[in-house]
Design an enzyme around this catalytic site. Sequence first.
Site, mmCIF file in Angstrom:
data_model
loop_
_atom_site.group_PDB
_atom_site.id
_atom_site.type_symbol
_atom_site.label_atom_id
_atom_site.label_comp_id
_atom_site.label_asym_id
_atom_site.label_seq_id
_atom_site.Cartn_x
_atom_site.Cartn_y
_atom_site.Cartn_z
ATOM 1 N N LEU A 265 0.865 -1.180 0.000
ATOM 2 C CA LEU A 265 0.000 0.000 0.000
ATOM 3 C C LEU A 265 0.896 1.222 0.000
ATOM 4 O O LEU A 265 1.881 1.275 0.761
ATOM 5 C CB LEU A 265 -0.907 0.014 1.247
ATOM 6 C CG LEU A 265 -1.969 -1.093 1.354
ATOM 7 C CD1 LEU A 265 -2.683 -1.002 2.700
ATOM 8 C CD2 LEU A 265 -2.961 -0.997 0.217
ATOM 9 N N ASP A 266 0.560 2.190 -0.852
ATOM 10 C CA ASP A 266 1.408 3.384 -0.882
ATOM 11 C C ASP A 266 1.273 4.150 0.431
ATOM 12 O O ASP A 266 0.412 3.855 1.261
ATOM 13 C CB ASP A 266 1.062 4.269 -2.091
ATOM 14 C CG ASP A 266 -0.394 4.689 -2.093
ATOM 15 O OD1 ASP A 266 -0.808 5.391 -1.158
ATOM 16 O OD2 ASP A 266 -1.127 4.308 -3.037
ATOM 17 N N VAL A 267 2.123 5.134 0.609
ATOM 18 C CA VAL A 267 2.205 5.841 1.898
ATOM 19 C C VAL A 267 0.867 6.476 2.265
ATOM 20 O O VAL A 267 0.460 6.471 3.439
ATOM 21 C CB VAL A 267 3.322 6.898 1.839
ATOM 22 C CG1 VAL A 267 3.375 7.697 3.144
ATOM 23 C CG2 VAL A 267 4.664 6.250 1.573
ATOM 24 N N THR A 269 -2.163 5.505 1.382
ATOM 25 C CA THR A 269 -3.291 4.562 1.459
ATOM 26 C C THR A 269 -3.285 3.859 2.801
ATOM 27 O O THR A 269 -2.238 3.481 3.314
ATOM 28 C CB THR A 269 -3.197 3.538 0.313
ATOM 29 O OG1 THR A 269 -3.201 4.230 -0.927
ATOM 30 C CG2 THR A 269 -4.386 2.599 0.342
#
Length: 401
Positions: A265-267, A269
């Site tokens: 998960l990106d930062v 999200t």
Amino acid sequence: MKQPPRSGGRGGQSGRSGGAGSGHGKGQPPGNAGRSGPSRSSRQDKFSKPAPSNKPAKPGNPTGPGKPARAGKPARPAGTGKPVNSGKPGQSGKAGQSGKPGQPGKPFSSSKPKQGRPPAQKGPKPFGNERFGKDLGPVRGKHRPRRPTAPPADQSDVYDPEGVRLQKVLASAGVASRRVCEELISAGRVEVDGQVVTELGVRVNPQTAEIHVDGIRVQLDETMTYYVFNKPKGVVSSMEDPEGRRCISDYLKKSGERLFHVGRLDVATEGLLLLTNDGELANRLTHPSYEVPKTYLVKVRGPMPHGVGAQMRAGIELDDGIAKVDSFKLVDSTPGHVLVEVELHSGRNRIVRRMFDAVGHPVERLVRIKIGPIQLGDQRQGTIRALGRQEVGHLLATVGM
């Protein structure tokens, strides 16, 4: 001089049971048409047919239409074979029904099964005594029905003379008590290496056997661990970060255990991340061929025009190819904002954000709430919980383990 008989006399009156009176003879028109019935002479002839009547006969009147009614019961109306309902006013006229006045009656029973999900397995539940985790029920459509016959225990293909009795293995794995495990085996709800076992004397090797109960894989390796992490916004999906930002290891206890995070998960999200030391499971969950679904809640600016969901389900052209969602559902709408739930099995980088950018609705907040059968639920952000054994079994069965 002899007077002619008057019309409507005693023999032709339209009274209680009178018929056409004197006009019943040949060449004369019928008498009173209000109430018709056979004349006195025709009543004497038991083979003559009664004249049709516009009203049903009273109880016990043998001259009514249709078959003679029994005393004390209503006659059947002409043209129908069903009895008139003798219940209270307002009840349904169908036989075998009952109800209160003014309400239609309901049938006592119905043999037609309800449509929808198939019924759950009867009898005891596997992993029914677990304190933690969620009860996901049986893996529907995965387990096979019981075989009509089974070979003796020592002649089974999965029998290992040096192994452990199957019911003892199941009880040690936390499925249920040994007595309940014996019931599960006898009911044909246990599979060993893809074969249904119904004999209680079967011995298996716990190190190599693959055992399923109601389709749920029983994890016999006690060294394997499985966790759910609710990642907050601003946390990097890695165990360590060279830039010094917060990462997953900051939320783990210093146990020295090596864990893999399933997916990324990106930062910005938030939401569900699976952590495990089961490398084979981590590889299968992230491999595109297994098509494990993932569910997200997406907050974007509204209003959203009609057709966006159909466009995403049909497919959107991106830089790295066409991407589409498996399902699209509007969850909530507030002035200026829309909350959408989407499900997709693609694992490409930032795929959800790029799809909403392509339709002109940039993502304001993104939360992953589900991976396969595992849900985030009401777990607080920044916390880690261990999966229950039933949840682990469902997760392993999802990828064919």
